[in-house]
Design an enzyme around this catalytic site. Structure first.
Site, short mmCIF file in Angstrom:
data_model
loop_
_atom_site.label_atom_id
_atom_site.label_comp_id
_atom_site.label_asym_id
_atom_site.label_seq_id
_atom_site.Cartn_x
_atom_site.Cartn_y
_atom_site.Cartn_z
N SER A 325 35.78 39.35 45.91
CA SER A 325 36.16 37.94 46.09
C SER A 325 34.99 37.14 46.67
O SER A 325 34.71 36.02 46.23
CB SER A 325 37.34 37.84 47.05
OG SER A 325 38.48 38.35 46.46
N ARG A 329 32.51 33.88 45.06
CA ARG A 329 32.34 32.61 45.77
C ARG A 329 30.89 32.38 46.15
O ARG A 329 30.39 31.25 46.10
CB ARG A 329 33.24 32.61 47.01
CG ARG A 329 34.72 32.45 46.63
CD ARG A 329 35.63 33.10 47.64
NE ARG A 329 37.03 32.82 47.40
CZ ARG A 329 37.83 33.53 46.60
NH1 ARG A 329 37.34 34.56 45.92
NH2 ARG A 329 39.10 33.22 46.47
N ARG A 425 47.73 35.45 31.36
CA ARG A 425 48.02 35.16 32.78
C ARG A 425 48.18 33.66 33.01
O ARG A 425 47.57 32.86 32.32
CB ARG A 425 46.93 35.77 33.66
CG ARG A 425 46.93 37.28 33.52
CD ARG A 425 45.87 37.95 34.33
NE ARG A 425 46.06 37.76 35.75
CZ ARG A 425 45.22 38.22 36.67
NH1 ARG A 425 44.14 38.89 36.29
NH2 ARG A 425 45.44 38.01 37.94
N SER A 470 48.19 31.88 46.82
CA SER A 470 47.15 32.32 45.90
C SER A 470 45.81 31.76 46.31
O SER A 470 45.59 30.55 46.29
CB SER A 470 47.47 31.88 44.47
OG SER A 470 46.31 32.05 43.67
N GLN A 472 43.17 32.16 44.71
CA GLN A 472 42.47 31.66 43.52
C GLN A 472 42.82 30.20 43.28
O GLN A 472 41.95 29.38 43.01
CB GLN A 472 42.83 32.51 42.30
CG GLN A 472 42.30 33.92 42.42
CD GLN A 472 42.64 34.78 41.22
OE1 GLN A 472 43.29 34.33 40.29
NE2 GLN A 472 42.19 36.02 41.24
N ASP A 618 46.56 42.78 46.84
CA ASP A 618 45.97 43.80 45.96
C ASP A 618 46.27 45.23 46.41
O ASP A 618 46.00 46.18 45.68
CB ASP A 618 44.45 43.59 45.86
CG ASP A 618 44.13 42.30 45.12
OD1 ASP A 618 44.96 41.85 44.31
OD2 ASP A 618 43.06 41.73 45.38
N LYS A 645 49.44 39.85 37.69
CA LYS A 645 48.09 40.41 37.86
C LYS A 645 47.59 40.95 36.51
O LYS A 645 48.14 40.64 35.47
CB LYS A 645 48.12 41.50 38.93
CG LYS A 645 48.49 40.97 40.30
CD LYS A 645 47.46 39.97 40.78
CE LYS A 645 47.87 39.28 42.05
NZ LYS A 645 46.94 38.22 42.43
N ARG A 649 52.25 44.45 37.68
CA ARG A 649 52.07 45.65 38.52
C ARG A 649 53.39 46.22 39.02
O ARG A 649 53.46 47.40 39.39
CB ARG A 649 51.14 45.34 39.70
CG ARG A 649 49.71 45.24 39.25
CD ARG A 649 48.70 45.16 40.37
NE ARG A 649 47.38 45.05 39.76
CZ ARG A 649 46.36 44.38 40.29
NH1 ARG A 649 46.48 43.79 41.45
NH2 ARG A 649 45.20 44.35 39.66
N ARG A 693 43.42 48.66 39.53
CA ARG A 693 44.03 48.88 40.85
C ARG A 693 45.22 49.85 40.73
O ARG A 693 45.46 50.66 41.63
CB ARG A 693 44.50 47.56 41.46
CG ARG A 693 43.34 46.67 41.85
CD ARG A 693 43.71 45.71 42.96
NE ARG A 693 42.77 44.63 43.04
CZ ARG A 693 41.58 44.69 43.64
NH1 ARG A 693 41.19 45.82 44.22
NH2 ARG A 693 40.78 43.65 43.67
C1 S3P Z 1 41.58 36.85 44.62
C2 S3P Z 1 42.83 36.46 44.96
C3 S3P Z 1 44.02 37.23 44.63
C4 S3P Z 1 43.69 38.68 44.31
C5 S3P Z 1 42.52 38.81 43.39
C6 S3P Z 1 41.30 38.13 43.98
C7 S3P Z 1 40.47 35.93 44.93
O1 S3P Z 1 44.64 36.66 43.50
O2 S3P Z 1 44.80 39.32 43.76
O3 S3P Z 1 42.21 40.18 43.20
O4 S3P Z 1 39.31 36.35 44.90
O5 S3P Z 1 40.75 34.77 45.23
P1 S3P Z 1 45.68 35.45 43.66
O6 S3P Z 1 45.00 34.40 44.40
O7 S3P Z 1 46.02 35.00 42.28
O8 S3P Z 1 46.84 36.08 44.37
#
Ligand code: S3P
Length: 739
Positions: A325, A329, A425, A470, A472, A618, A645, A649, A693
Site C-alpha cells: 500500500s 502511494r 470489481r 475503504s 482505496q 486483508d 476483493k 473471499r 491472499r
Molecule cells: C488497500 C486497501 C484495502 C486492501 C488492499 C489495499 C490500499 O482495500 O484490501 O489490499 O492500499 O488502500 P479497500 O480499501 O478496497 O478495502
C-alpha cells in the site's frame, strides 16, 4: 434441475462445426458435462460420436430429448429457426446459450422465436477460432486461456450465469461479462473489421491473374495480415449481415482515416504519416504487453502449491518485502512532486509494478537503481502527460482506484483497464464521490472498469461519508483533492489504513481530525522527498499465523510496518492467546516500524466486532484459519467487504476450509466458526481461484493438516510476493510449486 446440474449437467450442443465440436470435446475431456450433439448435416453427429467428441447423438427434437443446457453453435442467421424448433423442448429452468459472434441479433432471434426471453437465456461468445472448420477440426484446447464473453440480459438468472461460467471455465476459458451492445461494438472493431479488411485486400490482389502472380513473392507481412481471409466465408457473411450497424460505424471511421493517409502520401505529408504510424506502433506495443501479461499471468495462475504439513517447528527470521500500500502511494506522490525523489524498499510485487508502469506511460521518468530502489522525477500536481493508449493495470485495484483520483484532475481524457478479475470489481464506489467533486468518470453498465476518466476543468470541495471502510476510495478522493486543489471533509464508517494521510501530512498538507471527520486542505504543490518503505505487515501476518500454529515455533519478522490502522490482526491474535512481542519500535518513512517475535501458542475463540473490519481487511482469511483451529466459537462481524476483493473471499475461503473439515458458515455479513481445538485439518485439494491472499491462508492451514494440501491456481502468489520461495525455505515450510 438444480442438484443434477450441479453434478454433471446434460449439455446439448446444436451445430458440430469447429466451435460446437471443440466445446463438446473439451467438456467431455474435463468430465464436466454429459455431452449430447446434434447437427443438421447428415452424418456429422455420427462422426462426432465415432471420434469420441460427444457422449450421445440427438437426431431430432421430437420427441424432446432430456437436457439441462442447450448451446446453439449454429450460424447467427440460423438461430431463429433453430430456436423455434427447440421451443417445445425448453423447460422453465433450461439454460440456453450460444457461441455466435454477434449478440444483438441473437437476442432479436430469441425474441422472435420464443416471445418473452426465458431467464435461463444468457448469450455467450468464445473469443477463439481457427481457420479450419468442421467436426474433424475440433480442438479440445481451443478455449484454453481464451476469453469467453457472457452477455447476460436484465432477466437472466444468476443460476444460469454461474452454470455457464463453470462449464466454460472447466474448458480453460476466462469468463467475462459485458452488455450486448458493448459486445457488438467491441467485436466490430477488434474482429469483424479486421476480417473484412483481410477478405477485401486478398480479393483485390487476387482478382486478376497478373496479381495472383505476386503471391509467390509475398512474405511474412502479407501472411500475417491476411491469415484470417482463409476463414469460413459463410460464417462471415452471416456475421456482417447480423452486425450491420456496429460494423458500418467503425468501417466509416476507418475509411475516413484511410483517405487521410492517402492524401498525406499524395501530398508528401510525412509528418502526418509519422504521427499515425507512431501512435499505431505504441498502441500495438501496448496490445502486445496485454497479451504477454495475460499469457504470463495465466501460466502463473495455473500453478499449484503442494504443501506438506509441518513436521518440525518454524524458526529463523525474514524481512518482508516493502509494504504494498505504501509503495503505491510513495511513487504516485513522488511523481506528483516538484523534484527528484528517492524511494527505497519499494514493494516489487506485480501490483506495485502496475502503478510504476502506468506512471511511466503518463510521462514520469522512473529510474530503477535496483528492483527496490527507484529514482522518480516528479512532474508536479497536474504535470502528467496524456498517454497514447489506455493504461492497463492487470490485477491491481489499488493502482486503478488511486490513479483514477489523480487522473480526474489532469486535464486530459484517459482510459484505465484491468484483467478479468479487476474488471469485475466495483468502481462506482470511486465514481460517486469523484463526480461530486466535479470529475467525470464513465464506467461499464455494471459500475466496473474500464474507466474512462474525462478531462474536467473545475472542481468543488467535497463533504462525503464513505459508505464502506475503504482506504482505496478514501485515497482516490484525497489524491483528486490534492491535484484539483480543493479541500475535502470525509467520514468513514470505521477507520481504514491511513498511509495516504501520513504521507501527505509529511509533505506539508493540512489534516485536521474533528471528532469523526477528517478535514483535508491540500497545499499548492508537494516538495521532492526521499522515503524508506517499511516491510509489509500483511505478509508478516502470514508467517505470524503459521508460527502460532506449529508447535515449538519461534520466528522473527524484521522491520515490519506496525501502523495502528493495519493492526487488527495483531489485536485479534493477541486476544486469541497469540504470543507476539514487538521489539525495537521506531519510525521509518513517517510510519511506525518494529521487529516482531512470534511463538507457538494454543488459541481460543474470539468475538471480532465490525469495528475491526477496516484495520483487518486483508488478514481475515488468516484469522478464519486460526479460528477454525482454536477452542470455541468465533464470530467475525461485518466482513461483507471481503466479497469485493480479488475473489469473493468469503466464498473461496469457506469452500477451501470446508474441504479441510472446518466448521465455518455465514450468518448474514458475519462469519461463524466452530473451532477444532487443535485437532488438525484434513488434507485435500483446494482452489484459491488466483487470489494470492487466499493461497497464503491455505498455506498456513496446510501446516497443521493431517495430509498434504494442494492449492490450485496459486501462481499469482509468486508475482505478488516475489521472494516467497526464499522466505518459505528460510522459515521451514515444506512447499513446492508445480505447473
Ligand atoms: C488497500 C486497501 C484495502 C486492501 C488492499 C489495499 C490500499 O482495500 O484490501 O489490499 O492500499 O488502500 P479497500 O480499501 O478496497 O478495502
Amino acid at each position: 434441475m438444480t442438484d443434477r446440474v450441479k453434478q454433471k449437467p446434460r449439455v446439448l450442443i446444436i451445430g458440430l462445426g469447429l466451435i460446437g465440436a471443440s466445446f463438446a470435446k473439451a467438456l467431455r475431456l474435463a468430465q464436466s458435462a454429459r455431452v449430447m450433439g446434434m447437427d443438421a448435416h447428415p452424418g456429422v453427429a455420427d462422426q462426432a460420436l465415432d471420434l469420441g467428441i460427444i457422449d450421445e447423438k440427438v437426431e431430432q427434437l421430437s420427441p424432446c430429448p432430456e437436457f439441462d443446457v442447450v448451446i446453439l453453435a449454429v450460424p447467427v442467421l440460423a438461430m431463429e429457426t433453430v430456436l423455434k424448433q427447440l421451443k417445445p423442448c425448453l423447460k422453465s429452468d433450461t439454460v440456453i446459450s450460444d457461441v455466435g459472434s454477434v449478440k444483438g441479433s441473437v437476442v432479436k432471434a430469441a425474441e422472435a422465436a420464443l416471445g418473452e426471453l426465458p431467464s435461463g437465456f444468457v448469450p455467450g461468445h468464445p473469443i477463439a477460432g481457427a481457420e479450419r472448420s468442421g467436426v474433424t477440426a475440433a480442438k479440445a484446447d481451443l478455449f484454453d486461456r481464451h476469453l469467453l464473453i457472457l452477455t447476460p440480459l436484465p432477466g437472466s438468472s444468476e443460476l444460469a450465469i454461474s452454470l455457464l461460467t463453470r462449464l466454460w471455465q472447466s474448458v480453460g476459458a476466462e469468463v467475462v461479462r459485458m452488455p450486448v451492445q458493448r459486445h457488438d461494438e467491441v467485436l466490430a472493431a477488434t474482429s469483424h473489421l479486421p476480417h473484412l479488411l483481410a477478405f477485401s485486400l486478398v480479393d483485390t490482389l487476387s482478382r486478376d491473374s497478373e496479381h495472383r502472380e505476386i503471391f509467390r513473392y509475398a512474405a511474412g507481412g502479407f501472411r500475417d495480415f491476411t491469415r484470417i481471409a482463409a476463414s469460413d466465408p459463410t460464417m462471415w457473411h452471416d456475421v456482417f449481415l447480423a452486425n450491420r450497424d456496429a460494423t458500418l460505424a467503425i468501417l466509416n471511421r476507418f475509411q475516413q482515416d484511410l483517405s487521410q493517409l492517402a492524401s498525406a502520401i499524395e501530398q508528401g505529408d510525412g509528418e502526418t504519416l509519422l504521427g499515425v504510424f507512431g501512435r499505431a506502433k505504441s498502441a500495438r506495443d501496448y496490445f502486445t504487453q496485454i497479451l504477454q501479461s495475460r499469457q504470463r499471468i495465466s501460466d502463473d495462475v495455473r500453478k499449484s502449491l503442494i504443501v506438506a504439513p509441518a513436521t518440525r517447528a518454524l524458526s529463523s527470521w525474514v524481512q518482508p518485502p516493502g509494504d504494498r500500500s505504501i509503495s503505491h502511494r510513495a511513487i504516485i506522490l513522488a511523481a506528483l512532486s516538484d523534484g527528484q525523489c528517492m524511494v527505497r524498499g519499494f514493494g516489487e510485487g506485480d501490483d506495485n509494478r502496475a502503478t510504476l508502469e502506468a506512471l511511466r506511460k503518463l510521462g514520469v521518468s522512473i529510474e530503477e537503481e535496483s528492483s527496490t530502489q527507484l529514482r522518480v522525477q516528479g512532474v508536479g500536481l497536474t504535470g502528467l502527460k496524456k498517454p497514447d493508449s489506455p493504461i492497463y493495470l492487470a490485477n491491481s485495484a489499488t493502482s486503478m482506484r488511486l490513479l483514477a483520483g489523480v487522473l480526474a484532475a489532469q486535464g486530459f481524457d484517459c482510459e484505465l483497464m484491468g484483467d478479468a478479475s479487476l474488471s469485475q470489481r466495483p468502481m462506482d464506489r470511486i465514481q460517486t464521490p469523484l463526480q461530486q467533486m466535479g470529475a467525470a468518470l464513465d464506467l461499464s453498465a455494471q459500475g466496473t472498469a474500464p474507466i474512462m476518466v474525462r478531462a474536467r476543468a473545475s472542481f468543488t470541495s467535497l463533504v462525503y461519508r464513505l459508505p464502506m471502510a475503504s482506504a482505496q476510495v478514501k485515497s482516490a478522493i484525497l489524491l483528486a483533492s490534492l491535484c484539483a486543489g480543493v479541500p475535502v471533509r470525509l467520514q468513514e464508517p470505521v477507520p481504514s489504513r491511513d498511509h495516504t494521510e501520513r504521507l501527505l501530512a509529511d509533505l506539508g498538507c493540512s489534516f485536521v481530525r474533528q471528532e469523526e471527520e477528517l478535514q483535508f486542505e491540500p497545499g499548492p504543490s508537494i516538495p521532492a522527498f526521499d522515503i524508506d518503505i517499511p516491510g509489509d505487515f500483511s505478509v508478516a501476518a502470514v508467517h505470524m499465523a503459521a508460527a502460532t500454529l506449529v508447535p515449538g515455533s519461534q520466528i522473527n519478522l524484521l522491520q515490519v510496518g506496525v501502523n495502528p490502522t493495519r493492526l487488527g490482526f495483531l489485536d485479534v491474535l493477541k486476544d486469541m492467546g497469540g504470543k507476539i512481542a514487538l521489539h525495537h519500535q521506531r519510525k521509518v518513512g513517517g510510519e511506525p516500524v518494529a521487529d516482531i517475535q512470534v511463538r507457538y501458542a494454543p488459541l481460543k475463540a474470539s468475538q471480532v466486532s465490525a469495528q475491526f473490519s477496516g484495520r483487518t481487511i486483508d488478514e481475515f482469511p488468516l484469522l478464519f484459519v486460526l479460528a477454525a483451529l482454536a477452542e470455541g466459537q468465533s464470530r467475525f462481524s461485518g466482513v461483507r467487504e471481503l466479497r469485493y476483493k480479488e475473489t469473493d473471499r468469503l466464498k473461496t475461503m469457506l469452500e477451501g476450509l470446508h474441504t479441510l473439515g472446518a466448521r465455518i458458515e455465514l450468518d448474514g455479513d458475519d462469519v461463524l466458526i466452530e473451532g477444532r481445538a487443535g485437532e488438525p485439518f484434513n488434507g485435500g485439494i483446494l482452489d484459491c481461484a488466483g487470489d494470492h491472499r487466499v493461497a497464503l491462508a491455505f498455506l498456513v492451514a496446510a501446516q497443521v493438516a493431517s495430509r498434504p494440501v494442494i492449492i490450485r491456481h496459486a501462481g499469482r502468489l509468486l508475482g505478488a510476493y516475489p521472494c516467497f520461495t526464499e522466505d518459505a525455505a528460510r522459515l521451514g515450510y515444506a512447499v513446492t510449486i508445480e505447473d
